[in-house]
Design a protein around this motif. Structure first.
Motif, PDB file in Angstrom:
ATOM      1  N   TYR A  19      16.062 -20.106   0.484  1.00  0.00           N
ATOM      2  CA  TYR A  19      14.794 -20.270   1.198  1.00  0.00           C
ATOM      3  C   TYR A  19      13.677 -19.517   0.476  1.00  0.00           C
ATOM      4  CZ  TYR A  19      14.739 -15.436   2.765  1.00  0.00           C
ATOM      5  OH  TYR A  19      14.681 -14.075   2.775  1.00  0.00           O
ATOM      6  N   ALA A  20      12.449 -19.672   0.988  1.00  0.00           N
ATOM      7  CA  ALA A  20      11.304 -18.910   0.485  1.00  0.00           C
ATOM      8  C   ALA A  20      10.456 -18.500   1.688  1.00  0.00           C
ATOM      9  CB  ALA A  20      10.479 -19.767  -0.471  1.00  0.00           C
ATOM     10  N   GLU A  21       9.850 -17.334   1.588  1.00  0.00           N
ATOM     11  CA  GLU A  21       9.025 -16.794   2.681  1.00  0.00           C
ATOM     12  C   GLU A  21       7.872 -17.740   3.047  1.00  0.00           C
ATOM     13  OE1 GLU A  21       9.455 -14.147   4.567  1.00  0.00           O
ATOM     14  OE2 GLU A  21      11.256 -13.493   3.531  1.00  0.00           O
ATOM     15  N   CYS A  23       7.747 -20.951   2.938  1.00  0.00           N
ATOM     16  CA  CYS A  23       8.202 -22.317   3.237  1.00  0.00           C
ATOM     17  C   CYS A  23       8.307 -22.549   4.740  1.00  0.00           C
ATOM     18  CB  CYS A  23       9.544 -22.507   2.536  1.00  0.00           C
ATOM     19  SG  CYS A  23      10.566 -23.809   3.187  1.00  0.00           S
ATOM     20  N   ASP A  50      16.595 -15.505  -0.875  1.00  0.00           N
ATOM     21  CA  ASP A  50      15.187 -15.762  -1.191  1.00  0.00           C
ATOM     22  C   ASP A  50      15.084 -16.209  -2.653  1.00  0.00           C
ATOM     23  OD1 ASP A  50      12.463 -15.540  -1.909  1.00  0.00           O
ATOM     24  OD2 ASP A  50      12.130 -13.935  -0.454  1.00  0.00           O
ATOM     25  N   ASP A  52      12.545 -16.712  -4.502  1.00  0.00           N
ATOM     26  CA  ASP A  52      11.548 -15.993  -5.296  1.00  0.00           C
ATOM     27  C   ASP A  52      12.100 -14.665  -5.822  1.00  0.00           C
ATOM     28  OD1 ASP A  52       9.608 -17.979  -5.010  1.00  0.00           O
ATOM     29  OD2 ASP A  52       8.937 -17.157  -3.103  1.00  0.00           O
ATOM     30  N   GLN A  55      15.615 -15.751  -8.665  1.00  0.00           N
ATOM     31  CA  GLN A  55      15.319 -16.971  -9.422  1.00  0.00           C
ATOM     32  C   GLN A  55      16.475 -17.416 -10.315  1.00  0.00           C
ATOM     33  OE1 GLN A  55      11.564 -16.019 -11.297  1.00  0.00           O
ATOM     34  NE2 GLN A  55      10.422 -16.499  -9.440  1.00  0.00           N
TER      35      GLN A  55
END
Length: 98
Positions: A19-21, A23, A50, A52, A55
């Motif tokens: 996931y991403a903050e 999103c 996360d 980000d 990566q």
């Protein structure tokens, strides 16, 4: 990375939520994952990653969109899907891979 290998090398299903903050759909996925965990308890591990902050891990598993859910068991990838997945569907998928 070696810690991740240990996490996915369990004899029960391990659901990874990439996931991403920033999103929106990822934020909607969180309560669904909590309900799945409440429903299945110890039968499944659910880990949020996360993209980000991780990566290289996201690149290794070719995560191009978030959320991406990947189900592992004993280090094998059993199922994956990008986007929102409904609670009932997720529970059924995890139960099919016990």
């Amino acid at each position: 990375m070696s810690q991740f290998s240990e996490i996915i090398n369990q004899d029960k299903p391990v659901l990874i939520d990439f996931y991403a903050e920033w999103c929106g759909p990822c934020k909607m996925m969180s309560p669904i994952l909590k309900e799945v965990k409440d429903n299945l308890g110890e039968a499944v591990s659910i880990i949020k990653i996360d993209v980000d902050k991780n990566q290289s891990l996201a690149a290794k598993y070719q995560v191009r969109g978030v959320p991406t859910l990947i189900l592992f068991k004993e280090s094998k990838q059993l199922w994956r899907q990008s986007g929102l997945v409904q609670k009932e569907d997720l529970i059924k998928i995890i139960k099919n891979h016990k």
